[in-house]
Design an enzyme around this catalytic site. Structure first.
Site, PDB file in Angstrom:
ATOM      1  N   TYR A  85      -1.521  -0.442  10.101  1.00 47.04           N
ATOM      2  CA  TYR A  85      -1.854  -0.899   8.950  1.00 47.04           C
ATOM      3  C   TYR A  85      -0.646  -0.518   7.828  1.00 47.04           C
ATOM      4  O   TYR A  85      -0.139  -1.365   7.089  1.00 47.04           O
ATOM      5  CB  TYR A  85      -3.050  -0.210   8.297  1.00 47.04           C
ATOM      6  CG  TYR A  85      -3.281  -0.468   6.839  1.00 47.04           C
ATOM      7  CD1 TYR A  85      -4.002  -1.552   6.342  1.00 47.04           C
ATOM      8  CD2 TYR A  85      -3.286   0.525   5.844  1.00 47.04           C
ATOM      9  CE1 TYR A  85      -4.334  -1.875   5.069  1.00 47.04           C
ATOM     10  CE2 TYR A  85      -3.180   0.387   4.413  1.00 47.04           C
ATOM     11  CZ  TYR A  85      -3.929  -1.034   4.235  1.00 47.04           C
ATOM     12  OH  TYR A  85      -4.121  -1.153   2.744  1.00 47.04           O
ATOM     13  N   SER A 125       0.803  -1.362   0.054  1.00 45.66           N
ATOM     14  CA  SER A 125      -0.001  -0.166  -0.093  1.00 45.66           C
ATOM     15  C   SER A 125       0.926   1.178  -0.026  1.00 45.66           C
ATOM     16  O   SER A 125       1.965   1.193   0.353  1.00 45.66           O
ATOM     17  CB  SER A 125      -0.872  -0.035   1.245  1.00 45.66           C
ATOM     18  OG  SER A 125      -1.461   1.292   1.599  1.00 45.66           O
ATOM     19  N   ALA A 182       2.369  -0.077   8.991  1.00 44.22           N
ATOM     20  CA  ALA A 182       3.419  -0.865   9.220  1.00 44.22           C
ATOM     21  C   ALA A 182       3.642  -2.176   8.774  1.00 44.22           C
ATOM     22  O   ALA A 182       4.575  -2.881   8.380  1.00 44.22           O
ATOM     23  CB  ALA A 182       3.657  -0.924  11.073  1.00 44.22           C
TER      24      ALA A 182
END
Length: 254
Positions: free
Chosen positions: A167, A154, A169
């Site tokens: 998220y 992402s 990480a």
């Protein structure tokens, strides 16, 4: 200009008789990627956690295209389930050529003061699932002497944000294990790459209010959500022979 028909057929069926295993659901990126692989000649296995009807529908569409498909229910946060998925795939198809790690998601409440359980659940859902799948698939790749992994990370795995710390990480970890597996797979003819899309028009963003959507778009460089088929095209490209010299790279898609 007259194009070489043999070359055209190659691009149309570039994955003929390849076996592709895609984790992470039955809609959005997973669905678009599965159907695109099937249209290019691959047999496709998809995993799902809860949406059985959606997964069966995608498998049905793949079969209509003329390829073989299988939908496997599995909570990939648990290592034993990743092992089971790979075992079932080998039992049904005899090999795995390509693994796409797409499983995961965002847990509501992922912010700077979240509880440690949310951290753990997010890491298990996004990172541990990809690590487990990669581990068991690579055991197969090593025996075969080939194999490709494409991981879906992402934008937040690169940039980070205070309202999605765990998220981000977990997605940063995806990029790291991609680089690690690229080195391992290269020892026996394989490769691994990852993509880091910005927000995609799927899941939550399909039903978000205009106000929420407007606020989100202001945070995105191009001020638009990606479509699932745009992400799928990049995944399929990285899994193809056209990208055979690309290994250990992460691509930001905006």
């Amino acid at each position: 200009n007259i194009q070489n028909p043999n070359k055209m057929l190659f691009y149309l069926y570039m994955f003929k008789n390849k076996v592709v295993l895609i984790t992470g659901g039955s809609s959005g990126i997973c669905k678009s990627t599965a159907l695109l692989f099937a249209k290019k000649g691959a047999d496709v296995i998809i995993t799902y956690k809860n949406n059985k009807n959606g997964a069966k529908a995608v498998a049905g569409e793949i079969i209509k295209i003329g390829r073989t498909s299988l939908a496997i229910k599995a909570n990939l946060s648990e290592d034993k389930n990743a092992k089971m998925v790979v075992k079932k795939t080998i039992s049904a198809f005899g090999k795995i050529d390509i693994l796409i790690n797409n499983a995961g998601g965002y847990i509501e409440g992922d912010e700077w003061n979240l509880k440690s359980k949310t951290w753990i659940d997010t890491l298990k859902q996004n990172l541990i699932s990809a690590m487990s799948m990669s581990k068991y698939a690579t055991e197969i790749f090593q025996k075969q002497g080939n194999g490709i992994i494409v991981n879906v990370s992402s934008r937040y795995g690169i940039l980070g944000n205070y309202d999605s710390i765990s998220y981000g990480a977990s997605k940063a970890g995806i990029i790291n294990i991609t680089q690690a597996y690229s080195k391992l797979l290269s020892l026996f003819g394989g490769r691994a790459n990852s993509i880091s899309p910005t927000s995609v028009k799927t899941g939550y963003w399909l039903t978000a209010s205009k106000g929420e959507l407007k606020e989100k778009l202001l945070q995105i460089p191009n001020h638009k959500l990606l479509m699932p088929n745009e992400v799928a095209a990049k995944i399929v490209y990285l899994a193809s022979d056209k990208a055979k010299n690309i290994n250990g790279k992460n691509f930001l898609i905006e």
